[in-house]
Motif scaffolding. Structure first.
Motif, PDB file in Angstrom:
ATOM      1  N   GLY A  22       0.864  -1.407  -0.071  1.00  0.00           N
ATOM      2  CA  GLY A  22       0.104   0.094   0.013  1.00  0.00           C
ATOM      3  C   GLY A  22       0.729   1.352   0.077  1.00  0.00           C
ATOM      4  O   GLY A  22       0.249   2.347   0.202  1.00  0.00           O
ATOM      5  N   SER A  23       2.190   1.294   0.087  1.00  0.00           N
ATOM      6  CA  SER A  23       2.953   2.501   0.309  1.00  0.00           C
ATOM      7  C   SER A  23       4.247   2.219  -0.616  1.00  0.00           C
ATOM      8  O   SER A  23       4.524   1.068  -1.004  1.00  0.00           O
ATOM      9  CB  SER A  23       3.013   2.664   1.811  1.00  0.00           C
ATOM     10  N   HIS A  24       4.940   3.545  -0.706  1.00  0.00           N
ATOM     11  CA  HIS A  24       6.253   3.346  -1.474  1.00  0.00           C
ATOM     12  C   HIS A  24       7.042   4.661  -1.093  1.00  0.00           C
ATOM     13  O   HIS A  24       6.405   5.629  -0.667  1.00  0.00           O
ATOM     14  CB  HIS A  24       6.338   3.062  -2.848  1.00  0.00           C
ATOM     15  N   GLU A  25       8.426   4.514  -1.461  1.00  0.00           N
ATOM     16  CA  GLU A  25       9.233   5.632  -1.023  1.00  0.00           C
ATOM     17  C   GLU A  25      10.349   5.353  -1.908  1.00  0.00           C
ATOM     18  O   GLU A  25      10.961   4.211  -2.260  1.00  0.00           O
ATOM     19  CB  GLU A  25       9.405   5.744   0.478  1.00  0.00           C
ATOM     20  N   TYR A  26      11.214   6.697  -2.195  1.00  0.00           N
ATOM     21  CA  TYR A  26      12.658   6.731  -2.581  1.00  0.00           C
ATOM     22  C   TYR A  26      13.246   7.143  -1.717  1.00  0.00           C
ATOM     23  O   TYR A  26      13.010   7.994  -0.678  1.00  0.00           O
ATOM     24  CB  TYR A  26      12.683   7.703  -3.913  1.00  0.00           C
ATOM     25  N   ALA A  27      14.402   6.426  -1.383  1.00  0.00           N
ATOM     26  CA  ALA A  27      15.378   6.816  -0.195  1.00  0.00           C
ATOM     27  C   ALA A  27      16.871   6.879  -0.838  1.00  0.00           C
ATOM     28  O   ALA A  27      17.153   6.093  -1.685  1.00  0.00           O
ATOM     29  CB  ALA A  27      15.304   5.764   0.810  1.00  0.00           C
TER      30      ALA A  27
END
Length: 222
Positions: free
Chosen positions: A142-147
Motif C-alpha cells: 500500500g505504500s512506497h518511497e524513494y530513499a
C-alpha cells in the motif's frame, strides 16, 4: 531506519501552504510588460542565519538536515514541519487528498538494511527494495518511497501508492535538496516571543493519524 516522531501531534484540517522559493523573488516585469533583466531584477532579501538556526533549534531539528523539494501541483503543509528521531526533519506536501512525506534522519542505508523499518507515515507491511539510479525504491502493498543515503543521513520521499504515482514520487525525490537560507526562511516556523514554537501547534500528521509518543512519562525513573 526511520524512527517515530517524538510527539503526538495532529495536522490541522486547514493546512497553511507555504510556496517554497529558491534563489529569491521572481523577476518583475517593467511597465511595458517586458521581463526585467537580471541586472534590474530585485535581489533576494538577506536572511539572518543566526535566526534561522534558532528557529531550527526551536523545533529541535538540525539545520544541516533540512531539505525541501518541488512537486508540480503539491504545496508544503506548513503545520507538518517538525522533528523526527533525535534531530531529523519531517515535512509533508499536499495536493487535494494526496500527500507525500519528505523525511531526513541520521543513519545509513544499504542493501543489507534496506528492507528494515516501515515506510514513514503510510502504515506497515513487508518492505521490498529495488536499486534505481543511485537511490533505493522501497515498497509495500500500500505504500512506497524513494530513499537516498548521503553522508551520515538518509533522505526519504514517501507516499501511499494509491495517492501518489511512482513517477511523481521519483520526481519529488530527484528534486529534493538541502535547503538554502531563503528556503529555510520559508519552511521554518517563526520564533515566538517566548520559548519558540509550541510543539502542540506544529501538527506533523494528517487528521486522524497520530504519532506514537516515545518520550518517557514525566516523573519516570532513569
Amino acid at each position: 531506519m526511520i524512527r517515530s516522531l517524538r510527539r503526538p501531534v495532529v495536522l490541522t484540517a486547514l493546512l497553511l501552504p507555504l510556496v517554497l522559493t529558491a534563489g529569491g523573488a521572481a523577476q518583475a516585469g517593467d511597465r511595458a510588460g517586458r521581463p526585467a533583466s537580471p541586472a534590474t531584477a530585485p535581489a533576494a532579501a538577506p536572511v539572518d542565519r543566526a535566526e534561522l538556526e534558532a528557529r531550527a533549534r526551536a523545533i529541535e531539528t538540525a539545520i544541516e538536515l533540512i531539505h525541501v523539494t518541488s512537486v508540480p501541483g503539491f504545496e508544503l503543509a506548513a503545520q507538518s514541519v517538525g522533528v523526527i528521531g533525535d534531530d531529523g526533519f519531517s515535512s509533508a506536501y499536499v495536493k487535494g487528498g494526496a500527500m507525500l512525506w519528505l523525511t531526513v534522519d541520521r543513519g545509513t542505508l544499504t542493501e543489507a538494511n534496506c528492507a528494515d523499518g516501515a515506510i514513514f507515515g503510510t502504515g506497515g507491511g513487508e518492505v521490498t527494495c529495488e536499486r534505481e539510479d543511485g537511490t533505493w525504491y522501497r515498497s509495500t502493498a500500500g505504500s512506497h518511497e524513494y530513499a537516498l543515503a548521503k553522508d551520515g543521513y538518509v533522505v526519504r520521499i514517501s507516499a501511499a501508492r494509491d495517492a501518489v504515482s511512482r513517477d511523481v514520487l521519483r520526481g519529488a525525490a530527484g528534486a529534493a535538496h538541502l535547503a538554502n537560507d531563503q528556503e529555510l526562511d520559508a519552511v521554518l516556523p517563526p520564533l515566538r516571543e517566548r520559548g519558540g514554537v509550541r510543539p502542540d501547534e506544529r501538527g506533523d500528521m494528517w487528521p486522524g493519524r497520530e504519532v506514537p509518543d516515545n518520550r518517557p512519562p514525566v516523573g519516570a525513573g532513569g
